[in-house]
Design an enzyme around this catalytic site. Structure first.
Site, PDB file in Angstrom:
ATOM      1  N   PRO A   9     -39.557-105.413 -38.464  1.00 52.75           N
ATOM      2  CA  PRO A   9     -39.038-106.369 -39.445  1.00 52.75           C
ATOM      3  C   PRO A   9     -39.889-106.817 -40.445  1.00 52.75           C
ATOM      4  O   PRO A   9     -41.069-106.815 -40.181  1.00 52.75           O
ATOM      5  CB  PRO A   9     -38.453-107.489 -38.581  1.00 52.75           C
ATOM      6  CG  PRO A   9     -39.441-107.354 -37.206  1.00 52.75           C
ATOM      7  CD  PRO A   9     -39.480-105.888 -36.985  1.00 52.75           C
ATOM      8  N   ASN A  10     -39.122-106.724 -41.577  1.00 52.83           N
ATOM      9  CA  ASN A  10     -40.005-107.136 -42.758  1.00 52.83           C
ATOM     10  C   ASN A  10     -40.823-106.300 -43.439  1.00 52.83           C
ATOM     11  O   ASN A  10     -41.502-106.361 -44.548  1.00 52.83           O
ATOM     12  CB  ASN A  10     -40.587-108.888 -42.453  1.00 52.83           C
ATOM     13  CG  ASN A  10     -39.803-109.635 -42.103  1.00 52.83           C
ATOM     14  OD1 ASN A  10     -38.736-109.879 -42.763  1.00 52.83           O
ATOM     15  ND2 ASN A  10     -40.058-110.003 -41.183  1.00 52.83           N
ATOM     16  N   ARG A  17     -43.837-109.091 -49.864  1.00 51.08           N
ATOM     17  CA  ARG A  17     -44.391-110.018 -48.754  1.00 51.08           C
ATOM     18  C   ARG A  17     -45.940-110.195 -48.743  1.00 51.08           C
ATOM     19  O   ARG A  17     -46.636-109.134 -48.744  1.00 51.08           O
ATOM     20  CB  ARG A  17     -43.775-109.647 -47.609  1.00 51.08           C
ATOM     21  CG  ARG A  17     -44.609-108.518 -46.819  1.00 51.08           C
ATOM     22  CD  ARG A  17     -43.946-108.172 -45.428  1.00 51.08           C
ATOM     23  NE  ARG A  17     -44.183-108.990 -44.401  1.00 51.08           N
ATOM     24  CZ  ARG A  17     -44.361-108.899 -43.237  1.00 51.08           C
ATOM     25  NH1 ARG A  17     -44.264-107.686 -42.621  1.00 51.08           N
ATOM     26  NH2 ARG A  17     -44.633-110.054 -42.186  1.00 51.08           N
ATOM     27  N   TYR A  22     -50.795-107.829 -46.781  1.00 60.12           N
ATOM     28  CA  TYR A  22     -50.290-106.590 -46.544  1.00 60.12           C
ATOM     29  C   TYR A  22     -50.427-105.669 -47.754  1.00 60.12           C
ATOM     30  O   TYR A  22     -50.041-104.544 -47.737  1.00 60.12           O
ATOM     31  CB  TYR A  22     -48.910-106.585 -46.241  1.00 60.12           C
ATOM     32  CG  TYR A  22     -48.514-107.659 -45.031  1.00 60.12           C
ATOM     33  CD1 TYR A  22     -49.092-107.145 -43.761  1.00 60.12           C
ATOM     34  CD2 TYR A  22     -48.139-108.624 -45.154  1.00 60.12           C
ATOM     35  CE1 TYR A  22     -48.793-107.795 -42.630  1.00 60.12           C
ATOM     36  CE2 TYR A  22     -47.794-109.536 -44.185  1.00 60.12           C
ATOM     37  CZ  TYR A  22     -48.396-109.113 -42.609  1.00 60.12           C
ATOM     38  OH  TYR A  22     -48.035-109.893 -41.738  1.00 60.12           O
ATOM     39  N   ASN A  73     -45.095 -99.576 -35.641  1.00 56.24           N
ATOM     40  CA  ASN A  73     -45.470-100.927 -36.073  1.00 56.24           C
ATOM     41  C   ASN A  73     -44.206-101.683 -35.830  1.00 56.24           C
ATOM     42  O   ASN A  73     -43.552-101.953 -36.574  1.00 56.24           O
ATOM     43  CB  ASN A  73     -45.948-101.068 -37.653  1.00 56.24           C
ATOM     44  CG  ASN A  73     -46.437-102.488 -38.074  1.00 56.24           C
ATOM     45  OD1 ASN A  73     -46.130-103.298 -37.357  1.00 56.24           O
ATOM     46  ND2 ASN A  73     -46.991-102.417 -39.299  1.00 56.24           N
ATOM     47  N   ALA A  76     -43.384-108.351 -36.168  1.00 53.36           N
ATOM     48  CA  ALA A  76     -43.168-109.524 -35.685  1.00 53.36           C
ATOM     49  C   ALA A  76     -42.831-109.223 -33.901  1.00 53.36           C
ATOM     50  O   ALA A  76     -43.498-109.892 -32.894  1.00 53.36           O
ATOM     51  CB  ALA A  76     -42.327-110.581 -35.964  1.00 53.36           C
ATOM     52  N   HIS A  79     -45.290-109.258 -30.825  1.00 49.89           N
ATOM     53  CA  HIS A  79     -45.900-110.575 -30.044  1.00 49.89           C
ATOM     54  C   HIS A  79     -44.653-110.943 -29.022  1.00 49.89           C
ATOM     55  O   HIS A  79     -44.980-112.328 -28.801  1.00 49.89           O
ATOM     56  CB  HIS A  79     -46.453-111.552 -31.183  1.00 49.89           C
ATOM     57  CG  HIS A  79     -47.064-110.717 -32.308  1.00 49.89           C
ATOM     58  ND1 HIS A  79     -48.212-110.206 -32.206  1.00 49.89           N
ATOM     59  CD2 HIS A  79     -46.939-110.648 -33.643  1.00 49.89           C
ATOM     60  CE1 HIS A  79     -48.663-109.726 -33.196  1.00 49.89           C
ATOM     61  NE2 HIS A  79     -47.805-109.799 -34.070  1.00 49.89           N
ATOM     62  N   ASP A  86     -40.307-102.066 -22.818  1.00 47.36           N
ATOM     63  CA  ASP A  86     -39.752-101.184 -21.836  1.00 47.36           C
ATOM     64  C   ASP A  86     -39.247 -99.864 -22.185  1.00 47.36           C
ATOM     65  O   ASP A  86     -39.249 -98.762 -21.634  1.00 47.36           O
ATOM     66  CB  ASP A  86     -38.653-102.356 -21.151  1.00 47.36           C
ATOM     67  CG  ASP A  86     -39.199-103.118 -20.159  1.00 47.36           C
ATOM     68  OD1 ASP A  86     -40.331-103.176 -19.841  1.00 47.36           O
ATOM     69  OD2 ASP A  86     -38.407-104.101 -19.825  1.00 47.36           O
ATOM     70  N   GLU A  97     -49.833 -97.935 -31.331  1.00 50.52           N
ATOM     71  CA  GLU A  97     -49.544 -99.294 -32.044  1.00 50.52           C
ATOM     72  C   GLU A  97     -50.398 -99.586 -33.617  1.00 50.52           C
ATOM     73  O   GLU A  97     -51.631 -99.158 -33.255  1.00 50.52           O
ATOM     74  CB  GLU A  97     -49.893-100.315 -30.870  1.00 50.52           C
ATOM     75  CG  GLU A  97     -49.720-101.662 -31.539  1.00 50.52           C
ATOM     76  CD  GLU A  97     -50.215-102.797 -30.805  1.00 50.52           C
ATOM     77  OE1 GLU A  97     -50.805-102.243 -29.873  1.00 50.52           O
ATOM     78  OE2 GLU A  97     -49.907-103.904 -31.085  1.00 50.52           O
ATOM     79  N   HIS A  99     -51.067-102.057 -37.015  1.00 51.96           N
ATOM     80  CA  HIS A  99     -50.627-103.064 -37.832  1.00 51.96           C
ATOM     81  C   HIS A  99     -51.424-102.954 -39.095  1.00 51.96           C
ATOM     82  O   HIS A  99     -52.790-102.387 -39.181  1.00 51.96           O
ATOM     83  CB  HIS A  99     -51.132-104.283 -37.002  1.00 51.96           C
ATOM     84  CG  HIS A  99     -50.517-104.420 -35.681  1.00 51.96           C
ATOM     85  ND1 HIS A  99     -49.170-104.907 -35.678  1.00 51.96           N
ATOM     86  CD2 HIS A  99     -50.677-104.224 -34.406  1.00 51.96           C
ATOM     87  CE1 HIS A  99     -48.725-104.993 -34.473  1.00 51.96           C
ATOM     88  NE2 HIS A  99     -49.742-104.757 -33.647  1.00 51.96           N
ATOM     89  N   ILE A 100     -51.008-103.055 -40.032  1.00 48.98           N
ATOM     90  CA  ILE A 100     -51.558-103.195 -41.328  1.00 48.98           C
ATOM     91  C   ILE A 100     -52.672-104.079 -41.505  1.00 48.98           C
ATOM     92  O   ILE A 100     -53.691-103.944 -41.891  1.00 48.98           O
ATOM     93  CB  ILE A 100     -50.616-103.220 -42.421  1.00 48.98           C
ATOM     94  CG1 ILE A 100     -49.416-102.202 -42.510  1.00 48.98           C
ATOM     95  CG2 ILE A 100     -51.142-103.512 -43.806  1.00 48.98           C
ATOM     96  CD1 ILE A 100     -48.152-102.397 -43.240  1.00 48.98           C
ATOM     97  N   SER A 101     -52.486-105.369 -41.152  1.00 48.85           N
ATOM     98  CA  SER A 101     -53.333-106.370 -41.113  1.00 48.85           C
ATOM     99  C   SER A 101     -54.210-106.392 -39.797  1.00 48.85           C
ATOM    100  O   SER A 101     -53.643-105.961 -38.831  1.00 48.85           O
ATOM    101  CB  SER A 101     -52.617-107.865 -41.220  1.00 48.85           C
ATOM    102  OG  SER A 101     -51.746-108.307 -40.146  1.00 48.85           O
ATOM    103  N   ARG A 106     -56.238-113.224 -36.993  1.00 48.85           N
ATOM    104  CA  ARG A 106     -55.027-114.015 -37.749  1.00 48.85           C
ATOM    105  C   ARG A 106     -54.759-115.142 -36.603  1.00 48.85           C
ATOM    106  O   ARG A 106     -55.569-115.555 -35.704  1.00 48.85           O
ATOM    107  CB  ARG A 106     -53.789-113.448 -38.051  1.00 48.85           C
ATOM    108  CG  ARG A 106     -54.267-112.267 -39.200  1.00 48.85           C
ATOM    109  CD  ARG A 106     -53.085-111.488 -39.773  1.00 48.85           C
ATOM    110  NE  ARG A 106     -52.210-112.261 -40.251  1.00 48.85           N
ATOM    111  CZ  ARG A 106     -50.838-111.934 -40.472  1.00 48.85           C
ATOM    112  NH1 ARG A 106     -50.550-110.533 -40.297  1.00 48.85           N
ATOM    113  NH2 ARG A 106     -49.837-112.566 -40.989  1.00 48.85           N
TER     114      ARG A 106
END
Ligand code: DQA
Length: 150
Positions: A9-10, A17, A22, A73, A76, A79, A86, A97, A99-101, A106
């Site tokens: 998402p996003n 954003r 990002y 990725n 959200a 988390h 699963d 996995e 993550h850009i950030s 954080r």
């Protein structure tokens, strides 16, 4: 060899954003980088983005017997989502996995990853280049494990 790249998402809002976190490049820029890198390293790639958790589970399930590895990725849902964990366990494909950030630096809730337990590697804080690093990792893993298989 085929890789699925799955974005949560996003991430379709990249470039708009929180650019301080990002970056200013768009989601289309990310897809171009991934496609170009796939060509360079000689793998085939399919890129997905969804804002919905159930759709992300469906995409992961569709990876079963369709590809050799997953770059994910989950944004959200990283988390929060046992369902995505699963699904990754169910298809039992090597998954990285991304993550850009730098999630570790954080908020505390971003330090928790449900999906990590089903991933062979985590890459965070390297911007869009984290995706290409993940593709390289999977290509090496698959080329050595399934040599000869396309
Ligand atoms: C993210 C980090 C997540 O915490 C966040 O919810 C995202 C993007 C990243 O790529 O840095 O949406 O996965």
């Amino acid at each position: 060899m085929k890789i699925f790249v799955i974005n949560g998402p996003n991430l379709n809002m990249l470039g708009i954003r929180e650019p301080s976190l990002y970056g200013k490049r768009s989601y289309d820029d990310l897809c171009s980088l991934i496609n170009k890198h796939a060509d360079e390293i000689g793998v085939s790639v399919e890129i997905f983005q969804t804002n919905s958790e159930g759709r992300m589970v469906d995409i992961i399930q569709s990876a079963y017997k369709s590809c050799d590895g997953i770059v994910i990725n989950p944004a959200a849902y990283t988390h929060t989502s046992v369902a995505i964990l699963d699904a990754l366990k169910a298809v039992d494909l090597p998954a990285v996995e991304v993550h850009i950030s730098d999630v570790e630096s954080r908020e505390d809730f971003r330090k928790i990853s449900y999906v990590r337990a089903a991933c062979v590697k985590t890459i965070a804080g390297k911007g869009f280049e984290g995706y290409t690093e993940a593709m390289d990792f999977l290509a090496e893993l698959c080329f050595s494990a399934c040599s000869g298989k396309k």
